[in-house]
Design a protein around this motif. Structure first.
Motif, PDB file in Angstrom:
ATOM      1  N   GLN A   1     -31.233 -30.758  19.993  1.00  0.00           N
ATOM      2  CA  GLN A   1     -30.252 -31.667  20.586  1.00  0.00           C
ATOM      3  C   GLN A   1     -29.561 -32.509  19.519  1.00  0.00           C
ATOM      4  O   GLN A   1     -28.334 -32.696  19.548  1.00  0.00           O
ATOM      5  CB  GLN A   1     -30.947 -32.562  21.607  1.00  0.00           C
TER       6      GLN A   1
ATOM      7  N   ALA B   1     -27.235 -30.310  17.747  1.00  0.00           N
ATOM      8  CA  ALA B   1     -26.039 -30.054  18.551  1.00  0.00           C
ATOM      9  C   ALA B   1     -25.120 -31.267  18.574  1.00  0.00           C
ATOM     10  O   ALA B   1     -23.882 -31.137  18.458  1.00  0.00           O
ATOM     11  CB  ALA B   1     -26.444 -29.674  19.974  1.00  0.00           C
ATOM     12  N   GLU B   2     -25.752 -32.433  18.724  1.00  0.00           N
ATOM     13  CA  GLU B   2     -24.945 -33.655  18.726  1.00  0.00           C
ATOM     14  C   GLU B   2     -24.251 -33.852  17.384  1.00  0.00           C
ATOM     15  O   GLU B   2     -23.079 -34.260  17.321  1.00  0.00           O
ATOM     16  CB  GLU B   2     -25.828 -34.852  19.054  1.00  0.00           C
TER      17      GLU B   2
ATOM     18  N   ALA C   1     -23.489 -31.476  15.296  1.00  0.00           N
ATOM     19  CA  ALA C   1     -22.431 -30.467  15.180  1.00  0.00           C
ATOM     20  C   ALA C   1     -21.210 -30.853  16.020  1.00  0.00           C
ATOM     21  O   ALA C   1     -20.052 -30.686  15.582  1.00  0.00           O
ATOM     22  CB  ALA C   1     -22.971 -29.104  15.615  1.00  0.00           C
ATOM     23  N   GLU C   2     -21.501 -31.378  17.234  1.00  0.00           N
ATOM     24  CA  GLU C   2     -20.379 -31.800  18.084  1.00  0.00           C
ATOM     25  C   GLU C   2     -19.625 -32.959  17.478  1.00  0.00           C
ATOM     26  O   GLU C   2     -18.366 -33.022  17.542  1.00  0.00           O
ATOM     27  CB  GLU C   2     -20.912 -32.188  19.458  1.00  0.00           C
ATOM     28  N   ALA C   3     -20.395 -33.871  16.878  1.00  0.00           N
ATOM     29  CA  ALA C   3     -19.727 -35.011  16.242  1.00  0.00           C
ATOM     30  C   ALA C   3     -18.843 -34.544  15.091  1.00  0.00           C
ATOM     31  O   ALA C   3     -17.713 -35.028  14.910  1.00  0.00           O
ATOM     32  CB  ALA C   3     -20.779 -36.000  15.741  1.00  0.00           C
TER      33      ALA C   3
ATOM     34  N   ARG D   1     -17.532 -31.566  14.874  1.00  0.00           N
ATOM     35  CA  ARG D   1     -16.390 -30.871  15.469  1.00  0.00           C
ATOM     36  C   ARG D   1     -15.339 -31.847  15.974  1.00  0.00           C
ATOM     37  O   ARG D   1     -14.120 -31.664  15.747  1.00  0.00           O
ATOM     38  CB  ARG D   1     -16.864 -29.994  16.612  1.00  0.00           C
ATOM     39  N   LEU D   2     -15.816 -32.883  16.666  1.00  0.00           N
ATOM     40  CA  LEU D   2     -14.883 -33.868  17.202  1.00  0.00           C
ATOM     41  C   LEU D   2     -14.182 -34.636  16.086  1.00  0.00           C
ATOM     42  O   LEU D   2     -12.991 -34.990  16.205  1.00  0.00           O
ATOM     43  CB  LEU D   2     -15.623 -34.841  18.120  1.00  0.00           C
TER      44      LEU D   2
ATOM     45  N   GLY E   1     -12.975 -34.595  24.892  1.00  0.00           N
ATOM     46  CA  GLY E   1     -13.328 -33.296  24.347  1.00  0.00           C
ATOM     47  C   GLY E   1     -12.603 -32.969  23.064  1.00  0.00           C
ATOM     48  O   GLY E   1     -13.005 -32.060  22.325  1.00  0.00           O
TER      49      GLY E   1
ATOM     50  N   GLY F   1     -12.293 -35.292  20.725  1.00  0.00           N
ATOM     51  CA  GLY F   1     -12.753 -36.295  19.762  1.00  0.00           C
ATOM     52  C   GLY F   1     -12.088 -37.639  19.895  1.00  0.00           C
ATOM     53  O   GLY F   1     -12.226 -38.477  19.008  1.00  0.00           O
TER      54      GLY F   1
END
Length: 343
Positions: A194, A197-198, A200-202, A204-205, A338, A340
């Motif tokens: 998690q 993933a967070e 990676a999402e951060a 990405r955003l 979504g 960012g």
């Protein structure tokens, strides 16, 4: 029928004890010593032969003395002269010769059986008694051995039960510990995944945020998507409202192509920016439009100004998002996040 002549009467001795080979109390002459010889003794009868003793002269004398004592006791024993009665005549029994008692006859195996009777009990009876005693002792030993074996079996079963219980408890504890370890490992893995993933999402955003921007500044969110009310012809709000002073700059959220720019009824002056993936962004209620249809714009380019044209109650920018040019829009707040952005 012939009868034996009566034995001569012994002289009357009114005084003290009569002793063989001794003296009477009235100092009379001794009665005489009894010294049996081979000639004076009759052959032995019955089972009174004495086995030969090979011990020398002392053994022979002891044998003779023993035979004499047995004969005397068999004849009546010791007589007492204190009874005041006349002495009783003693008849000598037939005794075996001394030579026969101590004979070296090796062929007479029955000699040793003369004294096989001890205290009125024969050797056979003794052997039977001993055999019964041995049998009883063997039975007792067998019973004790069986009892000990059964006790050992009980102890073994009890020990095995304790060991099984301990093993079962240990296995349960091990299984519980293993389960807890697996759960902790799974939780740690899930948490790590998690967090990854967070992260990676951060990332990405953050990267998307470089490519996207908010449509205006100095604003206040006054109405959200799906909000119900009579102010909207559809019965609910179809976009996201950014309240801002009239004339505030409106910027392109992302690079794309202007596909519409002009009056749109209740939307007032509206500009539609179509992104490369086909998503349409509607900018409504503008006070002025700065672009034309077919124009390419980049992120952050000015495309108009905030106004209060169309069906409004105040100056604001009404933003709608239509993926793929669909008639029904989606929530602009979720779409911006979504990308960012955080309105």
């Amino acid at each position: 029928m012939a009868s034996n002549p009566p034995a001569p009467e012994a002289p009357y001795a009114p005084s003290d004890t009569l002793v063989y080979g001794g003296y009477r109390a009235d100092d009379e002459a001794p009665l005489g010593e009894w010294n049996p010889t081979a000639e004076s003794l009759a052959p032995v009868r019955g089972r009174h032969r004495v086995a030969k003793q090979r011990g020398g002269g002392f053994a022979r004398s002891s044998t003779v003395l023993g035979v004499g004592v047995i004969a005397a006791v068999s004849a009546g024993g010791m007589a007492s002269a204190n009874t005041g009665k006349p002495p009783v005549s003693i008849s000598m029994p037939d005794l075996p010769s001394v030579d026969s008692l101590i004979s070296d006859d090796s062929g007479s195996s029955d000699d040793t059986s003369a004294f096989s009777t001890v205290g009125g009990t024969t050797s056979t009876e003794i052997s039977q008694t001993e055999s019964a005693s041995d049998a009883g002792e063997a039975l007792r030993s067998r019973i004790l051995a069986q009892a000990e074996q059964q006790q050992d079996q009980i102890d073994s079963k009890a020990a095995k039960a304790v060991a099984d219980a301990a093993q079962k408890e240990a296995d349960a504890a091990a299984a519980k510990a293993e389960k807890e370890a697996q759960e902790k490992a799974a939780a740690a893995k899930k948490k790590a995944e998690q967090e990854a993933a967070e992260k990676a999402e951060a990332a990405r955003l953050a990267e998307l945020a470089k490519q996207f921007t908010l449509p205006t500044s100095s604003y206040t969110i006054t109405s959200t998507f799906g909000q119900a009310g009579s102010l909207w012809s559809s019965g609910y709000h179809t976009g996201l409202d950014f309240a801002a002073p009239t004339g505030t700059l409106i910027k392109a959220i992302h690079s794309g192509t202007i596909t519409e720019a002009g009056w749109a009824g209740s939307y007032g002056y509206r500009t539609i920016l179509t992104l490369d993936d086909g998503t349409e962004l509607w900018f409504c209620h503008q006070s002025s439009i700065s672009v034309s249809v077919g124009q390419k714009v980049s992120t952050g380019d000015v495309i108009g100004r905030v106004g209060a044209t169309g069906n409004v109650t105040g100056a604001h920018l009404h933003l709608e998002v239509h993926p793929g040019g669909a008639a029904d829009g989606i929530d602009p707040m979720a779409w911006l996040r979504g990308k960012g952005l955080n309105p």
